[in-house]
Scaffold this active site. Structure first.
Site, short mmCIF file in Angstrom:
data_model
loop_
_atom_site.label_atom_id
_atom_site.label_comp_id
_atom_site.label_asym_id
_atom_site.label_seq_id
_atom_site.Cartn_x
_atom_site.Cartn_y
_atom_site.Cartn_z
CG HIS A 54 -0.38 0.13 2.52
ND1 HIS A 54 0.38 -0.85 3.22
CD2 HIS A 54 -0.59 0.99 3.25
CE1 HIS A 54 0.63 -0.50 4.28
NE2 HIS A 54 0.22 0.79 4.41
CG HIS A 56 0.19 4.60 4.67
ND1 HIS A 56 -0.58 3.62 5.56
CD2 HIS A 56 -0.66 5.34 4.16
CE1 HIS A 56 -1.96 4.09 5.77
NE2 HIS A 56 -1.98 5.13 4.64
CG HIS A 59 4.06 0.10 4.25
ND1 HIS A 59 4.01 -1.05 4.78
CD2 HIS A 59 3.93 0.93 5.39
CE1 HIS A 59 3.43 -1.18 6.01
NE2 HIS A 59 3.57 0.27 6.29
CG HIS A 112 -3.92 0.10 6.66
ND1 HIS A 112 -3.94 0.84 7.95
CD2 HIS A 112 -2.75 0.52 6.18
CE1 HIS A 112 -2.86 1.56 8.12
NE2 HIS A 112 -1.94 1.28 6.92
CG ASP A 129 0.93 -1.17 7.95
OD1 ASP A 129 1.35 -2.04 7.88
OD2 ASP A 129 0.87 0.03 7.89
FE FE Z 1 2.69 1.09 8.13
ZN ZN Z 2 0.05 1.71 6.54
#
Ligand code: FE
Ligand code: ZN
Length: 255
Positions: A54, A56, A59, A112, A129
């Site tokens: 994902h 974020h 990451h 998430h 996550d």
């Molecule tokens: Fe995270």
């Molecule tokens: Zn995350």
């Protein structure tokens, strides 16, 4: 046969280096490049791809510096905007990691974030996550129903599947789990084992799907004790399992 090495990053992230017998390696969710480059050198691993669950920053933030050193393909979610991704993946897609025998199936697991994906193969789940050891990710972009369905999808994988999540949140998660299910003997045993690992500064990950199904309250929304706890937490008594999930998740946000 594959193996995974945990690279600690930031305060509590793990970047996973999943490699085959020939040390060909996929880098999963590199939020930071420096510890990854050091670990690749230390273990004599050859990167062949980056996998992203994902968008974020914790990451994805290290992708640029890793590509500057190793120009490998970056495989990530189709439904999120991550400029470095060279191959955009959809639910159910099967990927063969170039120049290895590694194969993974892509699972859409929104909740998430809206386009979060997980990778499943070789008895291994790379879930970012979404599912954590003893808990689950916060709902930043998705609804409780979406996250509940994503976790149910994960719970249907074989019980022996090893679960590699991206944060060391296990002790906190299990403290909440114990508040939900004080009489769960499997949970008490897990807390003792996890506390021991953390005292020795060792990762509590991977767990297994079976262990999560026995001890993670977010996968146990049909259990009478979990439902009773959710009723005690909620303003309105939850009726369906996804409403139990929603009550637990919102309580955990304030725990
Ligand atoms: Fe995270
Ligand atoms: Zn995350």
């Amino acid at each position: 046969m594959i193996n995974a090495i945990a690279v600690p990053a930031f305060r509590d992230n793990y970047i996973w280096l999943v490699h085959d017998a020939a040390n060909r390696t996929v880098i999963v969710d590199p939020g930071d490049a420096q510890p990854v480059l050091a670990a690749l050198a230390h273990h004599a691993l050859t990167p062949v791809a980056v996998l992203i669950t994902h968008h974020h920053h914790d990451h994805t933030g290290g992708i640029g510096d890793i590509l500057a050193r190793y120009p490998v393909p970056v495989l990530g979610p189709a439904r999120e905007s991550i400029p470095a991704v060279t191959r955009r993946l959809n639910d159910g897609e099967r990927i063969c990691v170039p120049s290895t025998s590694m194969e993974f199936t892509v699972l859409d697991v929104p909740g998430h974030t809206a386009g979060h994906i997980a990778f499943f193969g070789h008895n291994t789940l790379l879930c970012g996550d979404t599912l954590f050891a003893g808990g689950c990710g916060r709902l930043f972009e998705g609804t409780p129903v979406q996250m509940y369905c994503s976790l149910q999808k994960i719970a249907r994988l074989p019980e022996t599947t090893k679960v590699y999540c991206a944060h060391e949140y296990t002790e906190d998660n299990l403290r909440f789990a114990a508040a939900v299910e004080p009489n769960n003997a499997d949970l008490r045993a897990r807390i003792a084992a996890v506390n021991q690992l953390r005292r020795n500064n060792l990762p509590t990950i991977p767990s297994t799907i079976g262990e999560e199904k026995r001890t993670n309250p977010f996968l146990r929304c049909d259990e009478p004790d979990v439902r009773a706890a959710a009723i005690a937490f909620a303003d309105m008594p939850p009726e369906s399992a996804d409403q139990v999930f929603a009550a637990l998740r919102s309580r955990k946000d304030r725990f």
